[in-house]
Design a protein around this motif. Structure first.
Motif, mmCIF file in Angstrom:
data_model
loop_
_atom_site.group_PDB
_atom_site.id
_atom_site.type_symbol
_atom_site.label_atom_id
_atom_site.label_comp_id
_atom_site.label_asym_id
_atom_site.label_seq_id
_atom_site.Cartn_x
_atom_site.Cartn_y
_atom_site.Cartn_z
ATOM 1 N N ALA A 157 48.291 95.380 26.602
ATOM 2 C CA ALA A 157 47.155 94.703 25.987
ATOM 3 C C ALA A 157 47.070 93.237 26.367
ATOM 4 C CB ALA A 157 47.236 94.835 24.459
ATOM 5 N N GLU B 10 52.532 88.604 24.723
ATOM 6 C CA GLU B 10 53.036 88.567 23.357
ATOM 7 C C GLU B 10 54.142 87.526 23.274
ATOM 8 O OE1 GLU B 10 55.785 91.546 20.826
ATOM 9 O OE2 GLU B 10 53.817 92.375 21.354
ATOM 10 N N GLN C 255 46.613 87.541 16.571
ATOM 11 C CA GLN C 255 47.147 87.649 15.220
ATOM 12 C C GLN C 255 48.574 87.113 15.196
ATOM 13 O OE1 GLN C 255 47.364 91.619 13.673
ATOM 14 N NE2 GLN C 255 47.954 90.961 11.607
ATOM 15 N N THR D 223 44.959 93.977 16.583
ATOM 16 C CA THR D 223 44.593 95.393 16.723
ATOM 17 C C THR D 223 43.356 95.656 15.886
ATOM 18 O OG1 THR D 223 46.066 95.955 14.890
ATOM 19 C CG2 THR D 223 46.957 96.085 17.125
ATOM 20 N N GLN D 224 42.411 96.391 16.423
ATOM 21 C CA GLN D 224 41.169 96.693 15.724
ATOM 22 C C GLN D 224 41.393 97.773 14.675
ATOM 23 O OE1 GLN D 224 38.556 94.870 16.160
ATOM 24 N NE2 GLN D 224 39.453 93.718 17.833
#
Length: 571
Positions: free
Chosen positions: A502, A505, A551, A570-571
């Protein structure tokens, strides 16, 4: 009518004896009909009957007393009625009295009270048809057997009323009469009387036959009106048309409500909204010539302010309508409803404007707090350079010169990022991107003086990341770790950059004490009280990351293992 207070003891006793007063005036009426209106005893009893009615009547409250002027007027009416008492006057009076009693029947929920007033209504109807009608029209005389049967049944009805238990009434202090039902009962009795006389004259029927024929025709008409008013075929009927007329008064109100809704969507300023809405009233409602409004420290006029004045006040807003003619009670009710709706919309606009100002002030506060923490981090880097510069021989040291060449451009970039945050928060697509490997290398060089801090990344994958988001978060986390290191000198911290499918991080972990259990759930939702401050930096860093689509979370929280994670939301 001027009234003055009456003795509380006497008024309370009259309230208690209302049922007894009603029965007493019915007995007096029965004796008047028995004796006849032409006799002295009958007229005297009729005066007694009127006096009992004055004590029982439900229009003036029992605790009030009439003024002398009105007592003279009432006394004159009673004397004239007694002096010129006729049969038709008694029949008309009984119909009016039956209308008053009939208007009270449906207002009682207790079965005993409702049955009591139903029997009283039945007594009056029987007295009208069997005893008063022959006195008013000599031709309307029933057979002697039916007349004596009626005279015998009426006392029985009174006896049953005496035996009924006293039920709970709606309001023992002030009686209420339904005007619509009273009018309906009065008109129904008038139709029965006049219809019976018409049948006797036109058809040559006897009184009993004419009365039965009128009852049959009236019942059929009422049944037909009931079917038309509430049919079973899906048509709304006359009842729907009457309700629509009473509740909406036609299309102008509906058009104004539609215009009000559209205006509420496009106009934000409360004063402008109120002025335009009032202007729509003059255009949409033909009954209103103009008006005035006062609300929120402002005022205005619309239309022609001339004619009859009607003022309505709701929620701090005063609305005045000017009409050419006096409106009906239903129309006044609609005026009041329109004023109430307008006041509610105006109050909503005021609340929305106040909320907008509050949000603006909150944004200013959050921006200032975020910039404060960024300036604090920049000051920390400058202090590091100053500390290195005061060392002996630092001016000629190649290492110090190399440190300046590395740190000054980085500080300049971070200062530019800080100034850029003065703008409105931008989304993820508008954030400034930087090559992840370059950002990671600059971070290690900038934090090289912190010996208790380590960096872990074997090989940074190619790609870009939002510089402001990652720099702001890592600076706040390292600053918090430094404060924690001062309280716990033995701890060590580690910064780790990972590459996932994604995106990138970031992990910042330390082996110190865990975050308190009561603080951890509220760490990123607002300021919290803790040993090292109020968590304002983490709160604003999390908000800024959220705007960019990331986030910030507390991944682990246990003694010896406290980790914060920054990753794509995350959705």
């Amino acid at each position: 009518m001027v009234i003055s207070p009456l003795s509380s003891t006497l008024s309370a006793r009259l309230i208690t004896l209302r049922r007894g007063l009603l029965m007493a005036l019915l007995v007096a009426l029965y004796l008047v009909l028995w004796q006849g209106p032409d006799t002295l005893i009958g007229r005297t009893l009729f005066v007694v009957h009127l006096g009992l009615f004055m004590l029982w009547q439900p229009f003036v409250q029992a605790e009030q007393r009439l003024s002398p002027h009105w007592l003279l007027v009432v006394g004159a009416v009673v004397l004239v009625a007694a002096a010129f008492l006729k049969g038709w006057m008694i029949a008309l009076w009984i119909m009016m009295l039956a209308g008053i009693v009939g208007g009270k029947v449906l207002l009682f929920g207790a079965r005993a009270s409702r049955l009591f007033y139903l029997l009283a209504l039945g007594f009056l109807v029987m007295a009208l048809m069997l005893m008063a009608a022959p006195l008013a029209v000599p031709q309307a005389r029933p057979p002697a057997e039916i007349l004596w049967l009626g005279r015998a049944v009426l006392p029985v009805v009174l006896g049953v009323m005496v035996l009924l238990p006293r039920g709970q009434e709606i309001d023992s202090g002030r009686e209420v009469v339904d005007f619509v039902y009273s009018l309906f009962v009065f008109l129904l009795l008038a139709v029965l009387m006049l219809g019976s006389l018409a049948a006797m004259l036109l058809l040559g029927s006897g009184y009993v036959e004419a009365l039965l024929q009128t009852l049959l025709v009236t019942g059929l008409m009422l049944m037909l009106l009931g079917l038309v008013s509430n049919p079973r075929s899906g048509f709304s009927g006359i009842g729907g048309l009457i309700s629509r007329y009473l509740m909406s008064i036609g299309l102008p109100v509906e058009q104004w409500l539609q215009a009000l809704s559209n205006l509420a969507l496009r106009e934000e300023d409360p004063q402008d909204f109120l002025q335009q809405a009032c202007a729509e009233i003059v255009q949409r409602l033909p009954w209103v010539r103009g008006g005035e409004w006062i609300a929120g420290g402002g005022s205005g006029r619309f239309g022609v302010t001339d004619g009859r004045r009607w003022e309505f006040s709701h929620g701090g807003m005063v609305l005045v309508f000017y009409t050419l003619h006096a409106p009906s009670p239903t129309l006044i009710w609609h005026y009041n409803l329109l004023a109430q709706l307008l006041a509610q919309f105006y109050a909503d606009k005021q609340r929305a404007l106040a909320l907008k100002h509050l949000s603006y002030m909150q944004a200013i506060h959050e921006t200032g707090a975020r910039l404060t923490h960024d300036v604090k981090n920049l000051l920390q880097s400058l202090n590091t350079l100053c500390s290195a510069g005061i060392e002996p021989g630092a001016e000629s040291s190649r290492d110090y010169q190399a440190l300046l060449r590395r740190q000054l451009p980085a500080i300049t970039d971070r200062l530019a990022d800080t100034l850029a945050k003065l703008n409105a928060p931008q989304g993820r697509s508008a954030a400034r991107q930087i090559i992840a490997a370059e950002w990671w290398l600059a971070l290690q060089q900038r934090m090289a003086a912190l010996t208790w801090l380590s960096f872990e990344a074997d090989r940074v994958a190619p790609g870009e990341l939002p510089a402001e988001v990652f720099s702001g978060v890592v600076d706040n986390l390292i600053s918090n770790a430094a404060e924690k290191h001062l309280r716990e000198p033995g701890i060590r911290a580690r910064v780790e950059l990972k590459s996932t499918d994604a995106g990138f991080e970031l992990l910042v972990c330390d082996n110190g004490a865990a975050v308190a259990e009561d603080v951890a759930p509220r760490l990123f939702t607002g300021p919290v009280s803790s040993a090292g401050g109020y968590g304002i930096g983490l709160y604003h860093a999390a908000r800024y990351a959220q705007v960019a689509g990331y986030q910030l979370s507390l991944a682990e929280n246990r003694p010896g293992r406290v980790c914060f994670r920054l990753a794509l939301a995350t959705q």
